[in-house]
Design an enzyme around this catalytic site. Structure first.
Site, PDB file in Angstrom:
ATOM      1  N   LYS A  53       0.845  -1.165   0.219  1.00  0.00           N
ATOM      2  CA  LYS A  53      -0.060  -0.012  -0.285  1.00  0.00           C
ATOM      3  C   LYS A  53       0.765   1.533  -0.115  1.00  0.00           C
ATOM      4  CE  LYS A  53      -4.244  -1.398   0.585  1.00  0.00           C
ATOM      5  NZ  LYS A  53      -5.528  -0.934   0.034  1.00  0.00           N
ATOM      6  N   SER A 308       0.612  -9.458  -0.660  1.00  0.00           N
ATOM      7  CA  SER A 308       0.613  -7.924  -0.046  1.00  0.00           C
ATOM      8  C   SER A 308       0.724  -7.646   0.888  1.00  0.00           C
ATOM      9  CB  SER A 308      -0.498  -7.984  -1.749  1.00  0.00           C
ATOM     10  OG  SER A 308      -1.768  -8.844  -0.497  1.00  0.00           O
TER      11      SER A 308
END
Length: 408
Positions: A53, A308
């Protein structure tokens, strides 16, 4: 639309050049044997803030700084329970901009503390992400702050797409990329790059079965709504489908599969044990899809799985490990009724010792109303080797006349 995103990804890569250290794309030998294909792991769990992110958040804030005089930016705000929060906080601190992060009230203290440590003001509001999101929009209007959306923003998507440029640079002959899907920002960025530069590469998305709005929408060809979400993969537990992201997913994604919490937990445990990697639920979704054969693979396939993020709550991790040990027959929990007199417990432990069962936890209760007077209940956890070992323990306890229950 994918071409437009791809062009933004090129700019994002330049902005991130001296900020993001390219995460490794590593061959996974044990996973490759299980899958009967060549499997590679893109380790975004090793990123600066523990997740991908930071790429999108940094790129968005960098683009804002470029577009306007620094003094005109009053500050930025985001709604997040974790990874996006830390990405926005890190990027804002880098540029000397005030950051406000709105988190649900039940957000683990570790994530709140990590976000505050990066210099952000944290506001706890609401019982869910959607309530925190509404509060963030309200504060943004009141304080004239720029709202940084976690996935429905082209600059954020472009930042995430920089992952694909790194993978192409490292391994040009991949023919499949597997990416977790929440709101769709990550797979939109990665998919846009691959479909522009390597159109023959299959892009496969993985959703949590308890948050599968994007899969339902993709398969029906129109946006489908779900009432609520529930998954241990909180990073991809997104309820609503954004129109722009959905359009990109339709354009760039070849297939979407789903994995349930049990499969995600298995993948988390596999990565810890076999790959020595700590990965959160969302990050493990791509591995879960391989372990549980959610799509067809050939021996000639070269597949990259995007991990991720790695910011898993320690309490959840402990539960996953404990359940995993029980399911894999490496731990056994028993309740045994004994006569409450000296030597009874020693007699039981002597039997367990003879069959090499190591006691790792034990409780002795003589006051339960369920017990007869003169009895005691012993609850214990044992380390075991396999199902055969557990069967031997049961056999020996029965042989010596013990009454016991196995706790699952």
């Amino acid at each position: 639309m994918k071409k437009q995103i791809y062009e933004k990804v090129i700019k994002a890569k330049q902005r991130l050049e001296n900020v993001i250290i390219p995460s490794p794309l590593s061959y996974a030998p044990m996973l490759s044997v299980l899958a009967q294909a060549d499997i590679y792991l893109k380790k975004e769990n090793l990123q600066l803030t523990g997740a991908f992110k930071i790429r999108g958040a940094f790129n968005k804030i960098a683009s804002l700084v470029e577009q306007s005089a620094h003094s005109q930016i009053q500050g930025v705000i985001a709604a997040s329970a974790g990874n996006h929060a830390q990405g926005v906080a890190y990027a804002a601190k880098h540029f000397g901009i005030k950051a406000v992060i709105v988190m649900p009230e039940a957000t683990p203290l570790l994530k709140v503390s990590a976000t505050k440590a990066l210099g952000a003001e944290v506001v706890l509001s609401g019982d869910s992400y959607d309530e925190a999101y509404a509060k963030a929009l309200q504060i943004a209007k009141e304080r004239h702050l720029v709202f940084i959306h976690p996935f429905a923003d082209e600059e954020v998507i472009a930042g995430q797409g920089s992952i694909a440029l790194e993978m192409i640079q490292e391994c040009k002959d991949l023919n499949m990329v597997v990416v977790p899907i929440g709101g769709g920002g990550l797979i939109s960025g990665i998919g846009s790059v691959y479909k522009q530069l390597c159109p023959n590469v299959r892009v496969i998305g993985v959703v949590a079965s308890g948050a599968d709005a994007m899969k339902r929408s993709f398969e029906s060809g129109s946006i489908q709504k779900i009432e609520s979400v529930r998954s241990i993969a909180d990073g991809i537990a997104v309820r609503d489908v954004n129109e722009e992201n959905f359009a990109l997913v339709q354009e760039c994604v070849d297939e979407i599969v789903s994995v349930d919490d049990e499969e995600i937990a298995n993948a988390i445990l596999f990565l810890i044990e076999k790959q020595k990697l700590v990965v959160e639920g969302a990050g493990a979704a791509s591995v879960a899809s391989i372990l549980h054969k959610k799509f067809a693979l050939n021996k000639q396939d070269k597949v990259a799985l995007v991990l991720s993020g790695g910011n898993i709550d320690i309490t959840l991790l402990n539960v996953i490990i404990e359940k995993g040990l029980l399911k894999s027959n490496r731990k056994m929990k028993l309740e045994v009724v004994l006569i409450d007199k000296p030597g009874s417990l020693q007699g039981l432990t002597n039997i367990l010792s003879k069959v090499d069962a190591n006691i790792v936890q034990i409780e002795y209760d003589r006051t339960s109303v369920m017990l007869k007077y003169g009895d005691a209940l012993v609850t214990m956890a044992l380390e075991t080797k396999n199902e055969e070992h557990k069967a031997l323990i049961r056999e020996q306890l029965q042989h010596y006349g013990y009454h016991f229950n196995e706790i699952n």
